[in-house]
Design a protein around this motif. Structure first.
Motif, short mmCIF file in Angstrom:
data_model
loop_
_atom_site.label_atom_id
_atom_site.label_comp_id
_atom_site.label_asym_id
_atom_site.label_seq_id
_atom_site.Cartn_x
_atom_site.Cartn_y
_atom_site.Cartn_z
N GLU A 1 1.10 -1.41 -0.10
CA GLU A 1 -0.15 -0.12 0.11
C GLU A 1 0.89 1.45 -0.08
O GLU A 1 0.54 2.05 -0.61
N ARG A 2 2.09 1.32 0.51
CA ARG A 2 2.41 2.06 1.27
C ARG A 2 3.59 2.30 0.01
O ARG A 2 4.47 3.81 -0.50
N ARG A 3 3.81 1.75 -1.41
CA ARG A 3 4.35 1.29 -2.52
C ARG A 3 5.74 1.08 -2.33
O ARG A 3 7.10 1.11 -2.99
N ASP A 4 6.23 0.24 -1.01
CA ASP A 4 7.35 0.36 -0.51
C ASP A 4 7.86 -0.82 -1.83
O ASP A 4 9.16 -1.46 -1.16
N LEU A 5 6.53 -1.50 -1.66
CA LEU A 5 7.04 -3.16 -2.34
C LEU A 5 6.08 -3.35 -3.57
O LEU A 5 4.77 -3.02 -3.11
N VAL A 6 6.67 -3.59 -4.67
CA VAL A 6 5.17 -3.57 -5.78
C VAL A 6 5.82 -4.94 -6.66
O VAL A 6 6.27 -5.15 -6.93
N LEU A 7 4.24 -5.91 -6.52
CA LEU A 7 3.94 -6.63 -7.49
C LEU A 7 3.61 -6.79 -8.82
O LEU A 7 2.65 -6.69 -8.75
N VAL A 8 4.66 -7.45 -9.52
CA VAL A 8 3.93 -7.68 -10.31
C VAL A 8 3.67 -9.57 -10.58
O VAL A 8 5.41 -10.05 -10.48
N ASP A 9 3.36 -9.21 -12.14
CA ASP A 9 3.85 -11.30 -12.42
C ASP A 9 4.51 -11.36 -13.85
O ASP A 9 4.51 -9.93 -13.96
N ARG A 10 4.29 -11.87 -14.14
CA ARG A 10 5.01 -12.25 -15.40
C ARG A 10 4.61 -11.89 -16.60
O ARG A 10 5.56 -11.24 -17.14
N GLN A 11 4.01 -11.85 -16.79
CA GLN A 11 2.73 -11.09 -17.83
C GLN A 11 2.99 -9.55 -17.54
O GLN A 11 3.19 -9.31 -19.28
N GLN A 12 3.01 -9.05 -16.66
CA GLN A 12 2.78 -8.17 -16.38
C GLN A 12 4.45 -7.34 -16.88
O GLN A 12 4.55 -6.31 -17.30
N VAL A 13 5.86 -8.11 -16.36
CA VAL A 13 6.90 -8.10 -16.98
C VAL A 13 6.65 -7.42 -18.08
O VAL A 13 7.86 -6.92 -18.59
N ARG A 14 5.89 -9.50 -18.77
CA ARG A 14 6.44 -9.56 -20.25
C ARG A 14 5.90 -8.00 -21.00
O ARG A 14 6.79 -7.11 -21.97
N GLU A 15 4.93 -7.80 -21.13
CA GLU A 15 4.29 -6.22 -21.00
C GLU A 15 4.60 -4.71 -21.49
O GLU A 15 4.91 -4.23 -22.30
N SER A 16 5.71 -4.76 -19.76
CA SER A 16 5.89 -4.22 -19.36
C SER A 16 7.71 -3.30 -20.38
O SER A 16 8.20 -2.87 -21.18
N ARG A 17 8.20 -4.82 -20.74
CA ARG A 17 9.17 -5.27 -21.53
C ARG A 17 8.92 -4.77 -22.82
O ARG A 17 10.00 -4.09 -23.79
N ARG A 18 7.59 -4.94 -23.88
CA ARG A 18 7.07 -4.92 -24.77
C ARG A 18 7.11 -3.39 -24.87
O ARG A 18 7.36 -2.52 -25.85
N ARG A 19 6.18 -2.66 -24.38
CA ARG A 19 6.95 -1.40 -24.47
C ARG A 19 7.30 -0.63 -24.66
O ARG A 19 7.54 0.91 -25.12
N LEU A 20 8.46 -1.06 -23.49
CA LEU A 20 9.45 -0.38 -23.26
C LEU A 20 10.58 -0.54 -24.32
O LEU A 20 12.18 -0.64 -24.87
N PHE A 21 10.00 -1.83 -25.64
CA PHE A 21 11.42 -2.25 -26.13
C PHE A 21 11.54 -1.19 -26.90
O PHE A 21 11.04 0.12 -27.45
N GLY A 22 12.89 -1.27 -26.86
CA GLY A 22 14.11 -0.16 -28.13
C GLY A 22 14.16 1.23 -27.24
O GLY A 22 15.27 1.77 -27.97
N LEU A 23 14.09 1.13 -25.98
CA LEU A 23 14.55 2.63 -25.06
C LEU A 23 15.78 2.20 -24.71
O LEU A 23 15.59 1.50 -23.98
N PRO A 24 16.54 3.57 -24.95
CA PRO A 24 18.44 2.95 -23.46
C PRO A 24 17.95 3.59 -23.32
O PRO A 24 18.27 4.28 -22.00
N ILE A 25 16.79 2.50 -21.65
CA ILE A 25 17.04 2.71 -20.65
C ILE A 25 17.91 2.12 -19.88
O ILE A 25 17.91 0.97 -19.78
#
Length: 179
Positions: free
Chosen positions: A65-89
Motif C-alpha cells: 500500500e505504501r508502494r515500498d514493495l511492488v508485486l508484478v506477475d510474469r505477464q506484467q513484466v513481459r508487457e512492460s518489456r514490450r512497451r519499453l522495447f527499443g528505449l535506451p533505459i
C-alpha cells in the motif's frame, strides 16, 4: 606499442566480462517483508505459525500500500518489456528481473501496425506504431512503398544495440526508438 595497447584492451575487456558475469550470477535479494513471510513456515507450533503469518501478511500488505514493495506477475513484466522495447533505459533488465531464467521472457522483436508515417526532408521515415511508439529511420535505404496506416510492422533487435524495421514485408531499414 601496438601490442601493448592491444594487451591493455584485452585485459580491460576480460575484466568487464568477468564483472558482468559476476553481476548476473549474484542472486537477487528478496524484500525483507517477503522473507519474513517465508520464515513463518519454519515455525512448528501451529498458533505461533498462524500469528507469524498474520503479522507478516499484514506487513506485506502495508508495504504494498505504501508502494515500498511492488508485486508484478510474469505477464506484467513481459508487457512492460514490450512497451519499453527499443528505449535506451540503463538497468532495464535488472528492474524487471533480467538474467537467469527470465531471459526466456526477453523481448527481441515486436509486431504492430502503422498508425501514421511521415518523411523527413532527408528522405528518412518517422513511423508511429499502433502502440504509440515512434521509430525513426537511421539509414538511407529507401522504402519501396510509403508506409500507410494499418500496414503490418515488424521491429527486431539487431547487432550492437541496433534495430531493424520491416514495413509491409518490404526490406528492413535501420531504426531507433524516439518515444
Amino acid at each position: 606499442m601496438v601490442r601493448y595497447k592491444f594487451f591493455i584492451g584485452a585485459v580491460a575487456a576480460l575484466c568487464a566480462a568477468g564483472a558482468l558475469a559476476q553481476e548476473r550470477a549474484a542472486p537477487q535479494q528478496r524484500p525483507e517483508a517477503f522473507e519474513a513471510l517465508i520464515r513463518c513456515r519454519a515455525i512448528t507450533n501451529d498458533a505461533a505459525r498462524l500469528q507469524c503469518f498474520d503479522n507478516a501478511s499484514t506487513a506485506l500488505e502495508q508495504a504494498a500500500e505504501r508502494r515500498d514493495l511492488v508485486l508484478v506477475d510474469r505477464q506484467q513484466v513481459r508487457e512492460s518489456r514490450r512497451r519499453l522495447f527499443g528505449l535506451p533505459i540503463p538497468g532495464l533488465g535488472n528492474l524487471f528481473g533480467g538474467g537467469g531464467d527470465n531471459d526466456r521472457d526477453e523481448i527481441t522483436s515486436i509486431d504492430s501496425t502503422v498508425a501514421s508515417a511521415e518523411q523527413t526532408g532527408m528522405g528518412r521515415w518517422i513511423v508511429r506504431l499502433a502502440d504509440g511508439s515512434i521509430w525513426v529511420q537511421t539509414d538511407d535505404v529507401p522504402l519501396a512503398g510509403r508506409p500507410r496506416a494499418g500496414q503490418p510492422v515488424h521491429v527486431e533487435r539487431g547487432a550492437l544495440g541496433s534495430y531493424r524495421m520491416r514495413v509491409n514485408r518490404q526490406p528492413a531499414v535501420r531504426v531507433r526508438r524516439q518515444l
